[in-house]
Enzyme design. Structure first.
Site, PDB file in Angstrom:
ATOM      1  N   HIS A  35      -3.493 -11.242   3.684  1.00 23.07           N
ATOM      2  CA  HIS A  35      -2.894  -9.987   4.162  1.00 23.07           C
ATOM      3  C   HIS A  35      -3.957  -9.159   4.879  1.00 23.07           C
ATOM      4  CE1 HIS A  35       0.169  -6.763   3.941  1.00 23.07           C
ATOM      5  NE2 HIS A  35      -0.868  -5.943   3.759  1.00 23.07           N
ATOM      6  N   MET A  39      -5.329  -0.635  10.765  1.00 26.45           N
ATOM      7  CA  MET A  39      -5.099   0.817  10.776  1.00 26.45           C
ATOM      8  C   MET A  39      -5.825   1.439  11.955  1.00 26.45           C
ATOM      9  SD  MET A  39      -5.593   1.698   6.755  1.00 26.45           S
ATOM     10  CE  MET A  39      -5.043   0.565   5.462  1.00 26.45           C
ATOM     11  N   HIS A  68      -0.376  -6.750   8.829  1.00 25.25           N
ATOM     12  CA  HIS A  68       0.354  -5.515   8.547  1.00 25.25           C
ATOM     13  C   HIS A  68      -0.188  -4.433   9.477  1.00 25.25           C
ATOM     14  CE1 HIS A  68       1.085  -2.157   5.275  1.00 25.25           C
ATOM     15  NE2 HIS A  68       1.747  -1.931   6.397  1.00 25.25           N
ATOM     16  N   MET A 139       6.418  -0.629   0.728  1.00 25.67           N
ATOM     17  CA  MET A 139       5.155  -0.006   0.319  1.00 25.67           C
ATOM     18  C   MET A 139       5.360   0.692  -1.021  1.00 25.67           C
ATOM     19  SD  MET A 139       2.954  -0.693   2.693  1.00 25.67           S
ATOM     20  CE  MET A 139       1.623   0.202   1.906  1.00 25.67           C
ATOM     21  N   GLY A 144      -2.556   3.516   4.057  1.00 25.84           N
ATOM     22  CA  GLY A 144      -3.806   4.111   4.546  1.00 25.84           C
ATOM     23  C   GLY A 144      -5.024   3.680   3.767  1.00 25.84           C
ATOM     24  N   PHE A 145      -4.874   3.480   2.458  1.00 25.18           N
ATOM     25  CA  PHE A 145      -6.046   3.189   1.636  1.00 25.18           C
ATOM     26  C   PHE A 145      -5.694   2.212   0.523  1.00 25.18           C
ATOM     27  CE2 PHE A 145      -6.429   7.401   3.445  1.00 25.18           C
ATOM     28  CZ  PHE A 145      -7.683   7.331   4.042  1.00 25.18           C
ATOM     29  N   GLY A 146      -6.672   1.391   0.153  1.00 29.70           N
ATOM     30  CA  GLY A 146      -6.529   0.553  -1.032  1.00 29.70           C
ATOM     31  C   GLY A 146      -6.807   1.380  -2.280  1.00 29.70           C
ATOM     32  N   GLY A 147      -6.500   0.797  -3.430  1.00 30.33           N
ATOM     33  CA  GLY A 147      -6.891   1.401  -4.698  1.00 30.33           C
ATOM     34  C   GLY A 147      -6.044   2.567  -5.164  1.00 30.33           C
ATOM     35  N   ASP A 177       3.597  -3.931  -1.555  1.00 30.93           N
ATOM     36  CA  ASP A 177       2.201  -3.677  -1.189  1.00 30.93           C
ATOM     37  C   ASP A 177       1.765  -2.304  -1.693  1.00 30.93           C
ATOM     38  OD1 ASP A 177      -0.265  -3.418   0.098  1.00 30.93           O
ATOM     39  OD2 ASP A 177       0.559  -3.539   2.128  1.00 30.93           O
ATOM     40  N   GLY A 179      -1.058  -0.910  -5.094  1.00 33.35           N
ATOM     41  CA  GLY A 179      -1.178  -0.713  -6.537  1.00 33.35           C
ATOM     42  C   GLY A 179      -0.685  -1.885  -7.365  1.00 33.35           C
ATOM     43  N   GLY A 199      -4.935  -5.908  -3.101  1.00 35.98           N
ATOM     44  CA  GLY A 199      -6.284  -5.779  -2.559  1.00 35.98           C
ATOM     45  C   GLY A 199      -7.293  -5.704  -3.677  1.00 35.98           C
ATOM     46  N   SER A 200      -7.360  -4.543  -4.329  1.00 35.39           N
ATOM     47  CA  SER A 200      -8.350  -4.340  -5.395  1.00 35.39           C
ATOM     48  C   SER A 200      -8.232  -5.391  -6.489  1.00 35.39           C
ATOM     49  CB  SER A 200      -8.174  -2.965  -6.040  1.00 35.39           C
ATOM     50  OG  SER A 200      -7.670  -2.034  -5.150  1.00 35.39           O
TER      51      SER A 200
HETATM   52  C1  DX5 Z   1      -2.482   0.154   2.089  1.00 40.47           C
HETATM   53  C2  DX5 Z   1      -2.507  -1.309   2.462  1.00 40.47           C
HETATM   54  C3  DX5 Z   1      -2.574  -2.219   1.312  1.00 40.47           C
HETATM   55  C4  DX5 Z   1      -3.796  -2.067   0.460  1.00 40.47           C
HETATM   56  C5  DX5 Z   1      -3.458  -2.528  -0.936  1.00 40.47           C
HETATM   57  O1  DX5 Z   1      -2.191   0.904   3.218  1.00 40.47           O
HETATM   58  O2  DX5 Z   1      -1.347  -1.648   3.196  1.00 40.47           O
HETATM   59  O3  DX5 Z   1      -2.408  -3.576   1.732  1.00 40.47           O
HETATM   60  O4  DX5 Z   1      -4.886  -2.791   0.928  1.00 40.47           O
HETATM   61  O5  DX5 Z   1      -4.538  -2.258  -1.743  1.00 40.47           O
HETATM   62  P1  DX5 Z   1      -4.393  -2.210  -3.331  1.00 40.47           P
HETATM   63  O6  DX5 Z   1      -3.841  -3.515  -3.762  1.00 40.47           O
HETATM   64  O7  DX5 Z   1      -5.785  -1.954  -3.774  1.00 40.47           O
HETATM   65  O8  DX5 Z   1      -3.453  -1.064  -3.638  1.00 40.47           O
HETATM   66 ZN    ZN Z   2      -0.922  -3.816   3.651  1.00 42.19          ZN
END
Ligand code: DX5
Ligand code: ZN
Length: 220
Positions: A35, A39, A68, A139, A144-147, A177, A179, A199-200
């Site tokens: 994935h 951005m 994505h 979503m 915008g951000f992981g974690g 996608d 958390g 991601g995390s």
């Molecule tokens: C957020 C991204 C996700 C993100 C998920 O905008 O689309 O793909 O990387 O990260 P985690 O799994 O850490 O929430």
């Molecule tokens: Zn994503």
């Protein structure tokens, strides 16, 4: 019925200084899709990677590149990401201007097309274009951000989509996608998701942990 559960590690949580090695390592560890979060600092308040990086990563894995796009506009970039090696291109309807036209543009390239629904985006946007979709991405955080923390309030939307996809008789991935962890994955799967982006939770602990991380996500 959902397809078998597939895990799509988001490389947003990988070590960007050695992204090729990271993609190869997460592939070997059992990832189904790679994935790739794109951005632009405009549609979302963060900047990540572009088509040149996707192209550079392509030789490092034969797995499905699940791209994505969190960018606006989308249409001028579809060919660039397709040329770079994307297998699936997903985008957000808010990125505009015309969802149906963008889906046609992606499909004309012979690759799979996905639509992404933010937590605040109504599921009804999917119905007029369901027959053009290969994937719907729900979503479970704001993009915008992981974690970020998983938002369980999106689960009813996953359930509605599962019913509509099953009724369509078509093979459409239902991806979630944001958390996703070993704790939240079972909730997403119970609601009907069959592709889990993480991601995390995929990249935590370094390469020797990746196989275990993916296995625990799959338990769902
Ligand atoms: C957020 C991204 C996700 C993100 C998920 O905008 O689309 O793909 O990387 O990260 P985690 O799994 O850490 O929430
Ligand atoms: Zn994503």
């Amino acid at each position: 019925m959902p397809n078998r559960i597939r895990i799509a590690p988001s490389i947003l949580s990988a070590d960007f200084a050695k992204l090729g090695e990271e993609v190869a390592a997460i592939d070997r560890a059992g990832a189904d899709y790679i994935h790739i979060d794109v951005m632009d600092g405009h549609y979302v308040p963060n900047i990540t990677i572009g088509p040149q990086v996707v192209k550079a990563l392509r030789p490092h894995s034969a797995k499905t590149f699940d791209v994505h796009l969190m960018i606006a506009p989308v249409d001028p970039y579809v060919n660039l990401f397709a040329d770079a090696g994307a297998d699936i291109i997903s985008f957000h309807p808010e990125a505009g201007p015309d969802v149906h036209r963008t889906l046609q543009t992606i499909r004309e390239r012979g690759i799979k097309a996905g639509l992404v629904l933010n937590p605040g985006t109504p599921v009804e946007l999917v119905w007029p274009v369901l027959d053009l979709l290969d994937l719907v991405l729900v979503m479970s955080v704001n993009p915008g951000f992981g974690g970020q923390a998983f938002l369980p309030s999106v689960l009813p939307k996953v359930g509605e989509l599962r019913c509509a996809i099953d009724a369509s008789g078509r093979s459409i991935d239902l991806e979630i996608d944001g958390g996703i962890t070993a704790e939240t994955a079972p909730k997403a799967v119970a609601a009907g998701a069959d592709v889990l982006v993480a991601g995390s939770a995929s990249f935590k602990g370094g390469p020797e942990r990746y196989a275990g991380n993916i296995a625990s996500l799959r338990q769902g």
